[in-house]
Design a protein around this motif. Sequence first.
Motif, short mmCIF file in Angstrom:
data_model
loop_
_atom_site.label_atom_id
_atom_site.label_comp_id
_atom_site.label_asym_id
_atom_site.label_seq_id
_atom_site.Cartn_x
_atom_site.Cartn_y
_atom_site.Cartn_z
N THR A 135 81.75 51.90 43.15
CA THR A 135 80.80 52.63 42.31
C THR A 135 79.69 53.28 43.12
OG1 THR A 135 79.45 50.66 41.89
CG2 THR A 135 81.26 51.10 40.36
N GLY A 136 79.77 53.20 44.44
CA GLY A 136 78.80 53.88 45.29
C GLY A 136 77.62 53.04 45.74
N ASN A 137 77.61 51.74 45.40
CA ASN A 137 76.56 50.86 45.90
C ASN A 137 76.76 50.61 47.39
OD1 ASN A 137 75.32 50.25 43.30
ND2 ASN A 137 77.19 49.11 42.87
N ILE A 138 75.71 50.77 48.17
CA ILE A 138 75.78 50.53 49.61
C ILE A 138 75.14 49.18 49.91
CG2 ILE A 138 74.92 51.27 51.86
CD1 ILE A 138 75.23 54.14 50.94
N PHE A 139 75.87 48.34 50.64
CA PHE A 139 75.38 47.02 51.03
C PHE A 139 75.17 46.99 52.55
CE2 PHE A 139 77.71 46.45 47.11
CZ PHE A 139 76.93 45.57 46.38
N ILE A 140 74.11 46.34 52.98
CA ILE A 140 73.75 46.28 54.39
C ILE A 140 73.46 44.83 54.78
CG2 ILE A 140 72.19 47.13 56.18
CD1 ILE A 140 71.42 49.38 54.17
N SER A 141 74.09 44.37 55.85
CA SER A 141 73.81 43.01 56.32
C SER A 141 72.58 43.01 57.23
CB SER A 141 75.02 42.43 57.06
OG SER A 141 75.26 43.12 58.27
N ASP A 142 71.83 41.92 57.17
CA ASP A 142 70.69 41.70 58.06
C ASP A 142 70.96 40.40 58.80
OD1 ASP A 142 68.28 41.12 59.30
OD2 ASP A 142 67.05 41.90 57.67
N SER A 143 71.47 40.53 60.01
CA SER A 143 71.86 39.35 60.79
C SER A 143 70.66 38.53 61.23
CB SER A 143 72.68 39.77 62.01
OG SER A 143 73.85 40.46 61.61
N GLY A 144 69.51 39.18 61.42
CA GLY A 144 68.33 38.47 61.85
C GLY A 144 67.71 37.63 60.77
N LYS A 145 67.93 38.01 59.53
CA LYS A 145 67.30 37.36 58.38
C LYS A 145 68.27 36.53 57.56
CE LYS A 145 64.25 38.60 54.51
NZ LYS A 145 63.66 39.73 53.77
N SER A 146 69.58 36.65 57.84
CA SER A 146 70.62 36.01 57.02
C SER A 146 70.53 36.51 55.58
CB SER A 146 70.52 34.48 57.06
OG SER A 146 71.71 33.89 56.55
N ALA A 147 70.56 37.84 55.45
CA ALA A 147 70.37 38.46 54.15
C ALA A 147 71.25 39.70 54.00
CB ALA A 147 68.90 38.86 53.96
N ILE A 148 71.35 40.19 52.76
CA ILE A 148 72.06 41.42 52.46
C ILE A 148 71.14 42.30 51.62
CG2 ILE A 148 74.04 42.46 51.28
CD1 ILE A 148 75.59 39.87 51.81
N TYR A 149 71.08 43.59 51.97
CA TYR A 149 70.29 44.55 51.21
C TYR A 149 71.23 45.47 50.43
CZ TYR A 149 66.03 43.09 53.58
OH TYR A 149 64.96 42.36 54.02
N LEU A 150 70.66 46.11 49.42
CA LEU A 150 71.44 46.97 48.53
C LEU A 150 70.72 48.29 48.29
CD1 LEU A 150 73.54 47.60 46.22
CD2 LEU A 150 72.03 46.30 44.70
N MET A 151 71.48 49.39 48.46
CA MET A 151 71.01 50.70 48.01
C MET A 151 71.90 51.10 46.84
SD MET A 151 70.11 54.22 50.08
CE MET A 151 71.76 54.83 50.42
N PRO A 152 71.40 50.95 45.60
CA PRO A 152 72.25 51.19 44.42
C PRO A 152 72.77 52.62 44.36
CG PRO A 152 70.20 50.07 43.82
CD PRO A 152 70.05 50.55 45.23
N GLY A 153 74.03 52.75 43.95
CA GLY A 153 74.61 54.07 43.74
C GLY A 153 74.15 54.66 42.42
#
Length: 292
Positions: A135-153
């Motif tokens: 659906t166009g959502n972009i997910f980004i891993s953050d290895s330094g923080k043990s997290a995932i970010y989201l840029m909604p589509g």
Amino acid sequence: MMKIHTFKLLLLSLLICSGLYAQSTSATLIKKVEGFSHPESVVFNQNKNEYYISNMAGREEGDGFISRVSAEGEIIELKWIDGLKDPKGLLIKDDKVYVTNNNELIEISIEDSKILRRIQVEGSKSLNDITVDATGNIFISDSGKSAIYLMPGDSANMMIPEDKKGEIIEYLDSTRLEYVNGLFAQKDHLYAAAWGENNDGNFLKVDMDTREIEKISKEGIGNLDGVQPVGEDAFYISDWATGKIHLIQKDGEIVEVLTSEKSAGDIFFDVEKDQLVLPMNHQNAVWWYQLQ
């Protein structure tokens, strides 16, 4: 020739989607291309018939860059896009390339060969891999923080606050992500290759709706980096610390496919040629393997 090529791609796509594509468990090194500067990630632009390779380079501010490489492995333009900080994960979406660049996401026009936007990711520590769902959502891993970010589509089906749409927001922050590195979105799940605290990173999956984290691997595998799908039931994953590439099923069964050298990064699986392309960070090279 074009009709034959298109039919072949369509047939391969049908085989992959049906889960019938062969899962190769051995490989032969066929090519080494040198001249890069700590390459980290590889993607292939089917429309342009060329690869893009992120180069982390050294420790100087702005010395990172992205290279253009032909389908045959010849460097077309070593510094296609330069002036970057620490570029890692790459994603092709529509007519743009997205690259994670330390604490920001950079949007690049392929046709114009220029940076369109630099989007700061507030609260991030070390952005790494990037993937997009159907659906166009972009997910980004953050290895330094043990997290995932989201840029909604534009057609995001998640519960996103109205005032946050179009922004990059924190999607999931948990030590259970084990300092997530590689990411791949498939249907309703994110599949994640975890770096781990030592060399015990697992292969994980995250339910996109509930954000529940589940281990797929039965025990820690290594400092996992890249992840590429093989049909709908398996993935190739890279262990940065050992240079091993594994084939892992969704039920956790795992087979070693090949051993390169330490620092194999965010790999690319070329479905049409049945090849694995490995960015070798310490070797300043990219290696091609033919799967069998």
